[in-house]
Enzyme design. Structure first.
Site: not given
Length: 321
Positions: A41, A153-154, A171, A208
């Site tokens: 990521d 909330a990611i 996501s 996501e």
């Protein structure tokens, strides 16, 4: 790493096929790099002081630095220790999917804290005068979600647009969302509407890791589809849609809304480069770049940094070189 049960993630590969703008043979290999290649990521930025920094999932937000976008050195972690509030969301103080930007004379680092398989999650923010590891001051929570919410909330990604500040996130749990931030504090505006930008037609929705950029008069939403975090068995791929409004609706090149499962395929597995995703977009000397991780099928599925130049067609769609 994403908060999703692995079996559910792998099942996402069986979902309906989405529209594609490229054949597997058309996918370019990432730029050859040396040094510390292991990331997950990634978010990359050219520093005002010169050189580049990349932050990623792993450690207390793992850091890499480079002078030329080719050789990367391990630079430790963004933080020396986890802020205490992280432990509200997991037992190890393990943050995910950072997003790095520069605004108002400071560097801003957004990140997510959660646990595998839950949307009891939070996005936090820190600032730094230099953008380098060890210089970050944490400012706590920006936005949160709970198990009663229909979103997660990611995977934050922040963009300024027309004098306002926006954060995409999300996501599974119905896909990609957006909320407006206070540009002074960098936190969500009280009572701000949560916009819905992209999803899949069937559970677990399998989209996501958004990244949002502006090119010309349009906004482009990049996102990772299908299953990550399974090494050579990962089926991640990167899709994109665009809109003339930052809050959408976003559609692919056929006109299919991303809220109805649309999305042009930009990059997928090819050769040794398995499951590319967790992407971000950054600009360097007038050139746009796509940063992402892939799982190296010739190195036991180790997650590594992928970098490709991002070009634009005459009709305004992104393409990789």
């Amino acid at each position: 790493m994403k908060p999703l049960r692995l079996a559910t993630a792998l099942a996402a590969a069986a979902l309906a096929v989405l529209p594609s703008t490229a054949r597997a043979a058309d996918y370019p290999d990432p730029r050859p790099i040396t040094g510390q290649q292991i990331v997950h990521d990634p978010t990359v930025l050219a520093l005002k002081s010169g050189g580049y920094v990349a932050y990623s999932t792993g450690g207390v937000i793992g850091a890499r630095t480079s002078e030329d976008l080719r050789h990367w050195d391990d630079a430790g972690n963004a933080f020396t220790r986890p802020p205490s509030w992280w432990y509200e969301y997991n037992d190890t103080g393990d943050p995910w999917a950072p997003d790095l930007s520069f605004r108002d004379g400071r560097y801003w680092l957004y990140y997510a804290v959660s646990s595998w398989g839950t949307n009891h999650s939070a996005i936090g923010v820190a600032t730094s005068p230099t953008g380098l590891p060890g210089t970050w001051t944490d400012h706590g929570k920006v936005f949160t979600s709970e198990t009663t919410d229909g979103f997660n909330a990611i995977d934050p990604a922040v963009l300024q647009a027309d004098g306002r500040l926006w954060m995409t996130f999300g996501s599974y749990w119905t896909g990609i969302r957006m909320v407006e931030l206070d540009p002074k504090t960098g936190t969500a505006l009280p009572g701000a509407e949560v916009h819905h930008l992209a999803t899949r037609p069937d559970a677990p929705y399998a989209v996501e890791g958004p990244s949002l950029v502006r090119h010309g008069r349009s906004y482009y939403l990049f996102a990772s589809y299908d299953a990550c975090c399974a090494g050579v068995n990962s089926t991640y791929k990167i899709r994109v849609g665009r809109s003339t409004s930052v809050t959408g609706p976003y559609t692919d090149s056929t006109g299919k809304p991303l809220l109805e499962g649309g999305g042009d395929l930009l990059l997928a597995s090819h050769g040794r480069y398995t499951g590319p995703g967790g992407e971000s977009v950054f600009r360097d000397h007038g050139t746009d770049w796509l940063a992402y991780h892939y799982y190296d099928a010739e190195d036991n599925g180790t997650p590594k940094l992928g970098l490709n130049k991002l070009s634009w067609t005459r009709d305004g769609w992104p393409t990789l070189t």
